[in-house]
Design a protein around this motif. Structure first.
Motif, PDB file in Angstrom:
ATOM      1  N   VAL A 172       0.837  -1.245  -0.098  1.00 56.00           N
ATOM      2  CA  VAL A 172      -0.050  -0.047  -0.010  1.00 56.00           C
ATOM      3  C   VAL A 172       0.906   1.351  -0.045  1.00 56.00           C
ATOM      4  N   GLU A 173       1.933   1.287   0.941  1.00 57.07           N
ATOM      5  CA  GLU A 173       2.907   2.437   0.907  1.00 57.07           C
ATOM      6  C   GLU A 173       3.712   2.620  -0.595  1.00 57.07           C
ATOM      7  N   GLU A 174       3.929   1.453  -1.143  1.00 59.79           N
ATOM      8  CA  GLU A 174       4.552   1.540  -2.429  1.00 59.79           C
ATOM      9  C   GLU A 174       3.855   2.152  -3.525  1.00 59.79           C
ATOM     10  N   VAL A 175       2.497   1.760  -3.385  1.00 56.63           N
ATOM     11  CA  VAL A 175       1.385   2.199  -4.434  1.00 56.63           C
ATOM     12  C   VAL A 175       1.276   3.751  -4.312  1.00 56.63           C
ATOM     13  N   LEU A 176       1.076   4.251  -2.919  1.00 56.29           N
ATOM     14  CA  LEU A 176       0.526   5.457  -2.572  1.00 56.29           C
ATOM     15  C   LEU A 176       1.867   6.417  -3.131  1.00 56.29           C
ATOM     16  N   SER A 177       2.988   5.795  -2.832  1.00 59.11           N
ATOM     17  CA  SER A 177       4.179   6.783  -3.309  1.00 59.11           C
ATOM     18  C   SER A 177       4.468   6.903  -4.532  1.00 59.11           C
ATOM     19  N   ASN A 178       3.911   5.924  -5.602  1.00 63.09           N
ATOM     20  CA  ASN A 178       4.063   6.091  -6.953  1.00 63.09           C
ATOM     21  C   ASN A 178       3.440   6.983  -7.738  1.00 63.09           C
ATOM     22  N   GLN A 179       4.013   8.078  -8.120  1.00 63.77           N
ATOM     23  CA  GLN A 179       3.486   9.226  -8.728  1.00 63.77           C
ATOM     24  C   GLN A 179       2.989   8.899 -10.316  1.00 63.77           C
ATOM     25  N   SER A 180       3.424   7.809 -10.782  1.00 68.72           N
ATOM     26  CA  SER A 180       3.163   7.314 -12.354  1.00 68.72           C
ATOM     27  C   SER A 180       1.927   6.756 -12.633  1.00 68.72           C
ATOM     28  N   LEU A 181       1.374   6.563 -11.484  1.00 66.73           N
ATOM     29  CA  LEU A 181       0.243   5.581 -11.542  1.00 66.73           C
ATOM     30  C   LEU A 181      -1.237   6.658 -11.192  1.00 66.73           C
ATOM     31  N   GLU A 182      -2.218   6.349 -12.003  1.00 67.69           N
ATOM     32  CA  GLU A 182      -3.466   6.907 -11.960  1.00 67.69           C
ATOM     33  C   GLU A 182      -4.019   6.290 -10.668  1.00 67.69           C
ATOM     34  N   ILE A 183      -5.415   7.024 -10.327  1.00 68.50           N
ATOM     35  CA  ILE A 183      -5.935   6.414  -8.954  1.00 68.50           C
ATOM     36  C   ILE A 183      -6.433   5.034  -9.273  1.00 68.50           C
ATOM     37  N   GLU A 184      -7.075   4.984 -10.357  1.00 68.97           N
ATOM     38  CA  GLU A 184      -7.730   3.771 -10.923  1.00 68.97           C
ATOM     39  C   GLU A 184      -6.769   2.333 -10.933  1.00 68.97           C
ATOM     40  N   GLU A 185      -5.411   2.816 -11.534  1.00 71.29           N
ATOM     41  CA  GLU A 185      -4.487   1.929 -11.650  1.00 71.29           C
ATOM     42  C   GLU A 185      -3.816   1.383 -10.236  1.00 71.29           C
ATOM     43  N   LYS A 186      -3.862   2.417  -9.020  1.00 72.06           N
ATOM     44  CA  LYS A 186      -3.488   2.185  -7.901  1.00 72.06           C
ATOM     45  C   LYS A 186      -4.641   1.123  -7.164  1.00 72.06           C
ATOM     46  N   GLN A 187      -5.891   1.524  -7.355  1.00 72.46           N
ATOM     47  CA  GLN A 187      -6.864   0.452  -6.829  1.00 72.46           C
ATOM     48  C   GLN A 187      -6.693  -0.940  -7.366  1.00 72.46           C
ATOM     49  N   MET A 188      -6.448  -0.857  -8.735  1.00 76.79           N
ATOM     50  CA  MET A 188      -6.381  -2.334  -9.263  1.00 76.79           C
ATOM     51  C   MET A 188      -5.012  -3.051  -8.828  1.00 76.79           C
ATOM     52  N   LEU A 189      -4.158  -2.347  -8.342  1.00 74.36           N
ATOM     53  CA  LEU A 189      -2.731  -2.812  -7.961  1.00 74.36           C
ATOM     54  C   LEU A 189      -3.053  -3.480  -6.435  1.00 74.36           C
ATOM     55  N   ILE A 190      -3.932  -2.817  -5.805  1.00 73.09           N
ATOM     56  CA  ILE A 190      -3.893  -3.244  -4.453  1.00 73.09           C
ATOM     57  C   ILE A 190      -4.716  -4.141  -4.466  1.00 73.09           C
ATOM     58  N   ARG A 191      -5.746  -4.223  -5.310  1.00 73.05           N
ATOM     59  CA  ARG A 191      -6.708  -5.541  -5.319  1.00 73.05           C
ATOM     60  C   ARG A 191      -6.273  -6.633  -5.692  1.00 73.05           C
ATOM     61  N   ALA A 192      -5.044  -6.503  -6.552  1.00 78.91           N
ATOM     62  CA  ALA A 192      -4.283  -7.545  -7.262  1.00 78.91           C
ATOM     63  C   ALA A 192      -3.380  -8.233  -6.067  1.00 78.91           C
ATOM     64  N   LYS A 193      -2.691  -7.399  -5.391  1.00 80.44           N
ATOM     65  CA  LYS A 193      -1.651  -7.837  -4.397  1.00 80.44           C
ATOM     66  C   LYS A 193      -2.341  -8.505  -3.382  1.00 80.44           C
ATOM     67  N   LEU A 194      -3.909  -8.008  -2.892  1.00 72.34           N
ATOM     68  CA  LEU A 194      -4.398  -8.808  -2.027  1.00 72.34           C
ATOM     69  C   LEU A 194      -4.957 -10.081  -2.242  1.00 72.34           C
ATOM     70  N   SER A 195      -5.405 -10.223  -3.740  1.00 64.77           N
ATOM     71  CA  SER A 195      -5.648 -11.455  -4.113  1.00 64.77           C
ATOM     72  C   SER A 195      -4.370 -12.567  -4.371  1.00 64.77           C
ATOM     73  N   GLU A 196      -3.337 -11.953  -4.308  1.00 66.38           N
ATOM     74  CA  GLU A 196      -1.913 -12.574  -4.479  1.00 66.38           C
ATOM     75  C   GLU A 196      -1.743 -13.122  -3.093  1.00 66.38           C
TER      76      GLU A 196
END
Length: 553
Positions: free
Chosen positions: A346-370
């Motif tokens: 979550v901290e890594e996703v939050l600090s990434n400025q190159s991602l849009e909000i929707e991309e961050k939400q998808m990454l968090i969900r994908a990591k949780l599934s993993e």
């Protein structure tokens, strides 16, 4: 704005009071202090040992905002404002969500970061829901830092003895052997003297447990945390006569922990609701003190209830530690690392400025599934205690990363066997029950939950005051999972109008009020009211009017 500052001030004071109360509960010495002051419209927190000017410099540091990043921020702000988030709060939250700001220097920023994290995990939540969750999270914050996860050593000589710090956390283990307390040595001597194995085990266990009891009381040494004691109990290969007591103690610890968590959560939730809406400084101070006092009382009662249990568990552990399955303990502790893994992501996703909000939400969900898939795979590979590690990991995620709870439940609902397995953990079960109390429209989860007897009873109790929950329980799809087969087969001819539970002797029974249609004297259509009491498939009692025998279904 001024009212928001007052609310945040009071929340901080509550958090400090809760911290001190919990720390005192665990016997920890509270050395750190926090100083709070109001400067203009900003609340600053002064950290001991850090010059105030450095704290302010840290707060003033800005990351360069490129045109692309500004678009992300603007899109985020627009999305939050659609959920009625005030402009100033949306601005702060979106700086964290996009990654422009990473450090929290003020209480307002702490709230904003929490809103950002919760929004990424629950994009459809309203501002009221986001703020409620975050204020509650701040009030509920645990006083003592979460204990580090320390794996047990495989001792070639002796057995692991935990060493604790002044906060009650296990910081390391040493391998030691005390001959007088060595069960294996004692049993071998008894057998050599001609005693039967079972009798030798019984004699030695009783004698060692007596010595351990005296030793614990004389030294008054700090006990390991209750959650560690519970793990020890579940991973010791105990003889049958001791296993029953150990499992009862482990279940009792889980039950008390759930009750304590629910009590603190209930107080925090009520206080968060009141704090969110009040503007009077006097009222804020009064409610704040009431909340602090109630939480301190809940902690005191919990401490008293746990003390006797912890001493009894230490007796069992010290007596039978030669039979401790170290691999089992370490696998369960390893499963607890999932929250650290998710926090880092979550901290890594939050600090990434190159991602849009929707991309961050998808990454968090994908990591949780993993993470959940990894837990599931580990459970498959460990047939002896894999399900323990699965339940431990899910429990840790649901209680420590609450903003992800809805996503976790969504994944669990897609894997019913996994959902049923983790519901064997009383803490997870309690979280699911609480979710359904607040959101009873989740019919899929509700049907699965009421298949568990304890969850079913708790939900029926809550339905006494929650009308929507009662309506959902009485829906035909749901009520058929509650009724015994004999009533389920008559669902086309009966209408269940009410459900409740009551105690008969030492048994909790479900009480259903039903209306059954039939014909009086085979001719006249009538409706017969009945009260049926049952436990699972067993009908305990049935009450109906005297003339019911004249009615044919």
């Amino acid at each position: 704005m001024k009212e928001n500052v007052l609310v945040m001030c009071l929340v901080l004071l509550l958090a400090i009071n809760v911290n001190v109360a919990f720390a005192q509960m665990h016997g920890a010495t509270v050395n750190a202090t926090m100083e709070m002051e109001i400067l203009g419209e900003e609340t600053n927190v002064t950290v001991p040992g850090v010059p105030r000017e450095e704290t302010r410099r840290g707060a003033e540091m800005e990351v360069e905002i490129t045109p692309r990043v500004q678009i992300y921020i603007s899109t985020c702000e627009a999305a939050l404002q659609e959920r009625n988030v005030p402009t100033d709060v949306a601005e702060k939250a979106c700086k964290f969500a996009v990654g422009v700001q990473k450090q929290v220097q003020t209480l307002g920023e702490r709230l904003a970061k929490c809103i950002a994290e919760t929004y990424l995990a629950n994009p459809n939540a309203t501002y009221g829901e986001l703020k409620q969750q975050c204020i509650q999270k701040i009030i509920e914050v645990l006083p003592v830092p979460k204990c580090p996860i320390v794996p047990l050593p495989h001792c070639l000589e002796g057995y692991p003895r935990p060493l604790m710090d002044d906060k009650g956390c296990v910081v390391s283990y040493i391998c030691e052997r005390i001959p007088a307390l060595d069960l294996r040595m004692c049993v071998e001597k008894e057998i050599a003297a001609g005693t039967e194995i079972a009798e030798a085990m019984k004699r030695c266990a009783e004698e060692i447990r007596r010595m351990v009891r005296e030793r614990v009381r004389e030294t008054a040494a700090p006990l390991p945390p209750a959650d560690m004691l519970e793990v020890y109990l579940r991973c010791i290969d105990l003889p049958e006569d001791a296993r029953e007591e150990a499992l009862e103690l482990a279940d009792e610890i889980s039950r008390l922990t759930v009750e304590h968590r629910e009590a603190v959560s209930s107080i925090a939730s009520t206080c968060a609701t009141q704090l969110r809406n009040l503007t009077s400084e006097d009222e804020l101070a009064r409610i704040g003190e009431e909340c602090s006092q109630r939480i301190r009382e809940v902690n005191r009662e919990f401490k008293e209830k746990m003390k006797e249990l912890e001493e009894r568990i230490v007796e069992i552990y010290e007596t039978y530690k030669s039979m401790l399955n170290v691999t089992c303990v370490n696998e369960i502790l390893s499963a607890r690392n999932v929250t650290i893994e998710m926090k880092e992501k979550v901290e890594e996703v939050l600090s990434n400025q190159s991602l849009e909000i929707e991309e961050k939400q998808m990454l968090i969900r994908a990591k949780l599934s993993e993470v959940l898939e990894n837990l599931r795979e580990r459970a498959r590979k460990l047939p002896d205690f894999g399900n323990l590690t699965l339940r431990e990991g899910i429990r840790e995620l649901m209680t420590e990363r609450r903003e992800l709870k809805n996503e976790i439940l969504g994944i669990l609902k897609s894997d019913k066997p996994m959902l049923r397995e983790v519901m064997k953990d009383s803490v997870v079960k309690g979280e699911i029950v609480n979710t359904l109390v607040e959101n009873p429209e989740d019919r899929e989860l509700l049907v699965e939950a009421i298949r568990d007897r304890e969850a079913k009873i708790e939900l029926i109790k809550h339905a006494r005051t929650r009308l929507e929950l009662k309506r959902q329980l009485l829906a035909q799809e749901t009520v058929r999972e509650i009724l015994p087969t004999v009533l389920r087969q008559k669902l086309e001819k009966i209408n269940v109008t009410d459900l409740d539970v009551e105690e008969i002797g030492n048994r909790t029974v479900v009480r259903a009020e039903v209306i059954e249609t039939g014909r009086l004297f085979f001719i006249i259509p009538v409706k017969v009211p009945k009260v049926v009491k049952f436990i699972e498939e067993e009908i305990i009692a049935e009450q109906r009017p005297w003339w019911a025998f004249l009615v044919v279904s």
